[in-house]
Scaffold this active site. Structure first.
Site, PDB file in Angstrom:
ATOM      1  CB  THR A 210      -7.273   3.830  -3.110  1.00 12.92           C
ATOM      2  OG1 THR A 210      -7.039   4.218  -1.754  1.00 12.92           O
ATOM      3  CG2 THR A 210      -8.647   4.318  -3.533  1.00 12.92           C
TER       4      THR A 210
ATOM      5  CG  ASP B 285      -1.752   1.201   1.404  1.00 14.97           C
ATOM      6  OD1 ASP B 285      -2.014   1.872   0.384  1.00 14.97           O
ATOM      7  OD2 ASP B 285      -2.172   1.485   2.543  1.00 14.97           O
TER       8      ASP B 285
ATOM      9  CD1 TRP C   2      -1.297  -2.440   9.793  1.00 17.76           C
ATOM     10  CD2 TRP C   2      -2.336  -4.341  10.404  1.00 17.76           C
ATOM     11  NE1 TRP C   2      -2.561  -2.427   9.250  1.00 17.76           N
ATOM     12  CE2 TRP C   2      -3.230  -3.586   9.608  1.00 17.76           C
ATOM     13  CE3 TRP C   2      -2.774  -5.570  10.911  1.00 17.76           C
ATOM     14  CZ2 TRP C   2      -4.513  -4.014   9.301  1.00 17.76           C
ATOM     15  CZ3 TRP C   2      -4.060  -6.004  10.606  1.00 17.76           C
ATOM     16  CH2 TRP C   2      -4.912  -5.223   9.810  1.00 17.76           C
TER      17      TRP C   2
ATOM     18  CG  ASN D  64       2.542   2.076  10.669  1.00 16.44           C
ATOM     19  OD1 ASN D  64       2.079   3.184  10.439  1.00 16.44           O
ATOM     20  ND2 ASN D  64       3.363   1.829  11.663  1.00 16.44           N
TER      21      ASN D  64
ATOM     22  CE1 TYR E 261      -3.861   1.520   6.812  1.00 14.88           C
ATOM     23  CE2 TYR E 261      -4.898   0.425   8.663  1.00 14.88           C
ATOM     24  CZ  TYR E 261      -3.777   0.658   7.884  1.00 14.88           C
ATOM     25  OH  TYR E 261      -2.602   0.041   8.174  1.00 14.88           O
TER      26      TYR E 261
ATOM     27  CB  SER F 204      -0.714   3.329   4.998  1.00 15.79           C
ATOM     28  OG  SER F 204      -0.522   1.979   4.626  1.00 15.79           O
TER      29      SER F 204
ATOM     30  CG  ASP G 169      -3.479   4.728  -1.957  1.00 18.87           C
ATOM     31  OD1 ASP G 169      -2.773   3.734  -1.743  1.00 18.87           O
ATOM     32  OD2 ASP G 169      -4.436   5.044  -1.232  1.00 18.87           O
TER      33      ASP G 169
END
Ligand SMILES: *[C@@H]1O[C@H](CO)[C@@H](O)[C@H](O)[C@H]1NC(C)=O
Ligand SMILES: *[C@@H]1O[C@H](CO)[C@@H](O)[C@H](O)[C@H]1NC(C)=O
Ligand SMILES: *[C@@H]1O[C@H](CO)[C@@H](O)[C@H](O)[C@H]1NC(C)=O
Ligand SMILES: *[C@@H]1O[C@H](CO)[C@@H](O)[C@H](O)[C@H]1NC(C)=O
Length: 386
Positions: A277, A91, A98, A96, A134, A94, A274
């Protein structure tokens, strides 16, 4: 199908491309090696395609379905020693990394892969918390460190989130486990160092950039190429665009035109490229005129839609960026719900991101334009995808 056959035939007659017909993938790699691109190229992830139609059939129908998290492309990584496997969205919206963890008991954690730190000999825990919001959906968790493996390449000491809560439906229905953010460290929650920053710091990439190819409907081969540019995925020149902000991958769009008339962004606007998306999105106010020009109406699922029999008359949307035009033809932004429906939906949606007025050039755009995310020079390269 016919088009595909004709293209293969042409390739077979073109000089130097005969090997492509024999084994396309190997030939491409051989070609890249000649240009030195494969030295240290660290990973290519082939993504599965999650079709819109499947997405529709598993989601509740009374709320807008398509949102920030409803991305279609994802790939596999592993974390820990021995490796525990996860499917993640790569992505660029963003920062991070996780994954769900054994500490989580939310519904989303009952049918996704869970990371268990106690099963990894290289895992280091912290008592630092993590919370990410998000566009829709959120997660909270704790931060830990471990080795992250992407197609055989090991990123050591990678800080990542172990989810403890994943509230709501968003991740329950997701065909992926977690998220691997590829934007700038400054927007990383808790200041965790993003994966690509570690790749650069640990000398795992020959160039401080990565490239994303999203294949069109029905075709495989989508990939993220870390450390290089795959010349077989585009035609013509790469246009390099300086970022207007090193946070998201943010650029200035001078205007958006339809049939030569300004349809949006008359005084320029800010957009992010992005991969996380699916659609093209814009702020509600700014998008209204644009949707009127296209003659779109909302269907029962909340999609902006048109009658399928008018697809042929739909205009090309042109993004004017840094002196170049990036056309988006109807084939790129009009989608069939299913073969029996007379309405087709548009890959365009209103989305207000805080009060930022940001537009999102999502997968609808990236499928048309091979996108190179250049951290070394803080630029995005765009070239016509093939
Ligand atoms: C990811 O892993 C799953 C489960 O092992 C596998 O079915 C799928 O093919 C993998 N996807 C890719 C792109 O390697
Ligand atoms: C490891 O196991 C202990 C004891 O069961 C538990 O308290 C701890 O939360 C576990 N750690 C992780 C990271 O799962
Ligand atoms: C998780 O469960 C939900 C609800 O039963 C289901 O719709 C969804 O497809 C499941 N997701 C995965 C990845 O299995
Ligand atoms: C498209 O189909 C609708 C009914 O399904 C019809 O009313 C309309 O005239 C058609 N439009 C075109 C351009 O064929």
């Amino acid at each position: 199908m016919k088009v595909l056959v004709i293209l293969c035939a042409l390739a077979a007659f073109s000089e130097g491309l005969i090997r492509v017909g024999l084994d396309k993938k190997k030939s491409q790699k051989a070609l890249m090696k000649e240009y030195g691109l494969l030295d240290n190229v660290i990973a290519t992830s082939n993504y599965n395609r999650f079709t819109k139609y499947k997405g529709l059939s598993v989601q509740p129908t009374n709320e807008p379905l398509l949102n920030y998290m409803d991305a279609e492309y994802f790939g596999n990584i592993s974390i820990g020693t021995p490796p525990q496997e996860f499917t993640v969205i790569f992505d660029t919206g963003s920062s991070n990394l996780w994954v769900p963890s054994s500490l989580c008991s939310s519904p989303a954690c009952t049918n996704h892969s869970l990371f268990d730190g106690n099963q990894s000999s290289t895992f280091l825990s912290t008592n630092q918390n993590l919370a990410i919001q998000y566009g829709t959906g959120s997660m909270t968790g704790i931060l830990g460190y471990d080795v992250v493996t992407i197609t055989g390449i090991e990123v050591t000491n990678q800080e990542f989130g172990l989810s403890v809560t994943e509230p709501g439906d968003t991740f329950t229905y997701a065909p992926f486990d977690g998220i691997l953010g590829l934007a700038y460290p400054v927007i990383s929650s808790s200041g965790a160092t993003p994966v690509f920053d570690n790749m650069m710091d640990q000398g795992l990439v020959s160039e401080d950039l990565f490239s994303v190819y999203l294949s069109p409907d029905g075709k495989s081969g989508s990939e993220v190429l870390f450390g290089g540019i795959d010349t077989s995925h585009y035609t013509g020149n790469i246009n390099w665009i300086s970022l207007s902000s090193d946070t998201y991958w943010q650029i200035t769009v001078s205007s958006i035109t339809i049939n030569g008339n300004i349809a949006a962004c008359a005084d320029s606007c800010q957009a992010i490229v992005d991969t996380g998306t699916s659609f093209l999105t814009g702020p509600t106010d700014a998008l209204q005129n644009f949707l009127n020009v296209l003659g779109a109406t909302k269907d029962a699922h909340g999609y902006e839609s048109i009658m399928c029999n008018t697809t042929g008359q739909m205009p090309t949307i042109v993004f004017n960026i840094d002196g170049n035009e990036y056309p988006l033809p109807p084939s790129a932004y009009v989608f069939e719900q299913d073969p029996t429906s007379s309405t087709c939906y548009l890959g365009i949606e209103a989305m207000d991101i805080s009060s930022s007025e940001l537009w999102i050039l999502g997968d609808v755009f990236i499928r048309e334009y091979y996108s190179i995310f250049n951290r070394g020079q803080n630029m995005i390269g765009l070239a016509k995808s093939v």
